[in-house]
Write a protein that holds these residues in place. Structure first.
Motif, mmCIF file in Angstrom:
data_model
loop_
_atom_site.group_PDB
_atom_site.id
_atom_site.type_symbol
_atom_site.label_atom_id
_atom_site.label_comp_id
_atom_site.label_asym_id
_atom_site.label_seq_id
_atom_site.Cartn_x
_atom_site.Cartn_y
_atom_site.Cartn_z
ATOM 1 N N ASP A 47 -8.227 -3.080 -11.950
ATOM 2 C CA ASP A 47 -8.156 -4.509 -12.253
ATOM 3 C C ASP A 47 -7.886 -5.317 -10.984
ATOM 4 N N PRO A 48 -8.345 -6.577 -10.950
ATOM 5 C CA PRO A 48 -8.084 -7.442 -9.788
ATOM 6 C C PRO A 48 -6.581 -7.593 -9.542
ATOM 7 N N LEU A 49 -6.212 -7.733 -8.264
ATOM 8 C CA LEU A 49 -4.804 -7.840 -7.880
ATOM 9 C C LEU A 49 -4.475 -9.266 -7.475
ATOM 10 N N SER A 50 -3.248 -9.681 -7.769
ATOM 11 C CA SER A 50 -2.769 -10.961 -7.256
ATOM 12 C C SER A 50 -2.412 -10.779 -5.783
ATOM 13 N N ALA A 51 -2.195 -11.877 -5.083
ATOM 14 C CA ALA A 51 -1.841 -11.804 -3.658
ATOM 15 C C ALA A 51 -0.537 -11.031 -3.469
ATOM 16 N N GLY A 52 0.400 -11.247 -4.369
ATOM 17 C CA GLY A 52 1.684 -10.546 -4.277
ATOM 18 C C GLY A 52 1.529 -9.048 -4.496
ATOM 19 N N GLN A 53 0.750 -8.679 -5.497
ATOM 20 C CA GLN A 53 0.510 -7.265 -5.764
ATOM 21 C C GLN A 53 -0.211 -6.599 -4.595
ATOM 22 N N GLN A 54 -1.179 -7.318 -4.026
ATOM 23 C CA GLN A 54 -1.923 -6.789 -2.875
ATOM 24 C C GLN A 54 -0.980 -6.486 -1.720
ATOM 25 N N ALA A 55 -0.072 -7.424 -1.442
ATOM 26 C CA ALA A 55 0.864 -7.253 -0.332
ATOM 27 C C ALA A 55 1.794 -6.064 -0.569
ATOM 28 N N ILE A 56 2.271 -5.906 -1.791
ATOM 29 C CA ILE A 56 3.176 -4.792 -2.116
ATOM 30 C C ILE A 56 2.461 -3.450 -1.949
ATOM 31 N N LEU A 57 1.230 -3.371 -2.472
ATOM 32 C CA LEU A 57 0.477 -2.114 -2.384
ATOM 33 C C LEU A 57 0.085 -1.795 -0.944
ATOM 34 N N GLU A 58 -0.242 -2.819 -0.151
ATOM 35 C CA GLU A 58 -0.568 -2.589 1.253
ATOM 36 C C GLU A 58 0.633 -2.018 1.997
ATOM 37 N N GLY A 59 1.827 -2.541 1.701
ATOM 38 C CA GLY A 59 3.043 -2.013 2.327
ATOM 39 C C GLY A 59 3.294 -0.567 1.923
ATOM 40 N N ALA A 60 3.083 -0.264 0.640
ATOM 41 C CA ALA A 60 3.289 1.103 0.158
ATOM 42 C C ALA A 60 2.272 2.061 0.777
ATOM 43 N N GLU A 61 1.015 1.609 0.891
ATOM 44 C CA GLU A 61 -0.021 2.464 1.484
ATOM 45 C C GLU A 61 0.268 2.721 2.962
ATOM 46 N N ARG A 62 0.759 1.699 3.663
ATOM 47 C CA ARG A 62 1.086 1.860 5.085
ATOM 48 C C ARG A 62 2.213 2.871 5.274
#
Length: 305
Positions: A47-62
């Motif tokens: 499903d599409p992500l909100s800007a906040g969700q995107q930022a959280i997942l990017e931090g977790a992936e990093r």
């Protein structure tokens, strides 16, 4: 420190590394699964992500990627401390060096760092431990780029002495330097000097241990000259690089079981923009995969023969 104390300290270090290898082995598979799941979400396959969700997942992936990098480093550190010259295989130095240098083009461009390179037009096919040589070069350059402020300068030079069968090089930068009181500890596993931690929060403290292990495996030398706020210069020699005939190819060689257990490793490149898949037998880059949006070509590297 007495010889007995040195021996006891080395025994303790070996035991710690063995425990780390066991832990790393248990962590590698679940971390890879987590990373794949995170990338699936980030690349829009759910499903599409909100800007906040995107930022959280990017931090977790990093953070997951950094953990996988640490796991790979533990495997390589243990491996290099158990290898000998009998395990050396043909290494295409020219291709290996070009792969490493190209992985730093994007970070030099994005941070406005001048990257001066001086290497011979020709480098030979030699016998050595390719992944170790690659990781030594990557970590020396990574430190230079990571701890040099914007608009600074990084210099890299190499030469090969056929008579001595030695690769000599220098990596220097105009960065934050290493205070004298911290210089003796930079080769300890997981150690980062206070000024390095203050400048950049990311880092495992394993890089210089990897460098020293690779150089020691090849009976080389490493000298660090630095001072707080005065930049750093690393002069190194990687020895025992026996020349081989061009007709010798890794595919023709019988591999030991040690190498077939983990036939390749993942080596994150500069600023984590790409990751390289590297053959553990030869150090050859099998492929490079992006982990961030593509940038423009780098105008900052100056190559001088």
């Amino acid at each position: 420190m007495t010889e007995k104390e040195k021996s006891g300290r080395e025994d303790l270090r070996r035991q710690q590394l063995d425990l780390l290898k066991i832990a790393a082995h248990q962590l590698k598979s679940p971390l890879a699964t987590i990373q794949t799941s995170l990338r699936t979400l980030l690349e829009g396959f759910a499903d599409p992500l909100s800007a906040g969700q995107q930022a959280i997942l990017e931090g977790a992936e990093r953070k997951t990627r950094e953990s996988l990098k640490l796991v790979n480093y533990v495997f390589e550190l243990v491996r290099m401390r158990r290898l000998s010259e009998d395990d050396f295989l043909p290494v295409d130095l020219k291709r290996l060096v070009e792969d490493v240098l190209s992985s730093f083009d994007e970070v030099s461009r994005s941070r406005g760092l001048a990257f001066e390179v001086r290497i011979p037009q020709k480098l030979p096919l030699v016998r050595g431990y390719g992944p170790g040589i690659r990781l030594a070069l990557v970590n020396l350059l990574d430190n230079a780029f990571k701890y040099t402020p914007r608009d600074g300068k990084v210099h890299f030079s190499l030469s090969y002495d056929a008579g001595r069968e030695t690769l000599a090089g220098k990596v220097s930068d105009s960065g934050i330097g290493i205070p004298e009181k911290d210089r003796e500890r930079i080769f300890d596993e997981f150690y980062r000097s206070p000024n390095a931690v203050k400048f950049s929060r990311s880092g495992s403290g394993m890089g210089m241990s990897i460098v020293m292990s690779a150089i020691t495996l090849h009976r080389g030398t490493l000298s660090i000259k630095s001072g707080g706020g005065q930049g750093t210069t690393a002069d190194f020699e990687i020895g025992r690089l026996f020349g081989v005939e061009e007709s010798s190819t890794p595919d023709q060689l019988q591999l030991r079981a040690d190498f077939t257990a983990f036939p390749f490793l993942w080596v994150p490149n500069s600023n984590e923009a790409t990751i390289s898949k590297v053959d553990v037998r030869t150090g050859r880059e099998l492929g490079r995969y992006r982990t961030s949006p593509r940038g423009d070509a780098n105008p900052s590297r100056t190559t001088v023969d």
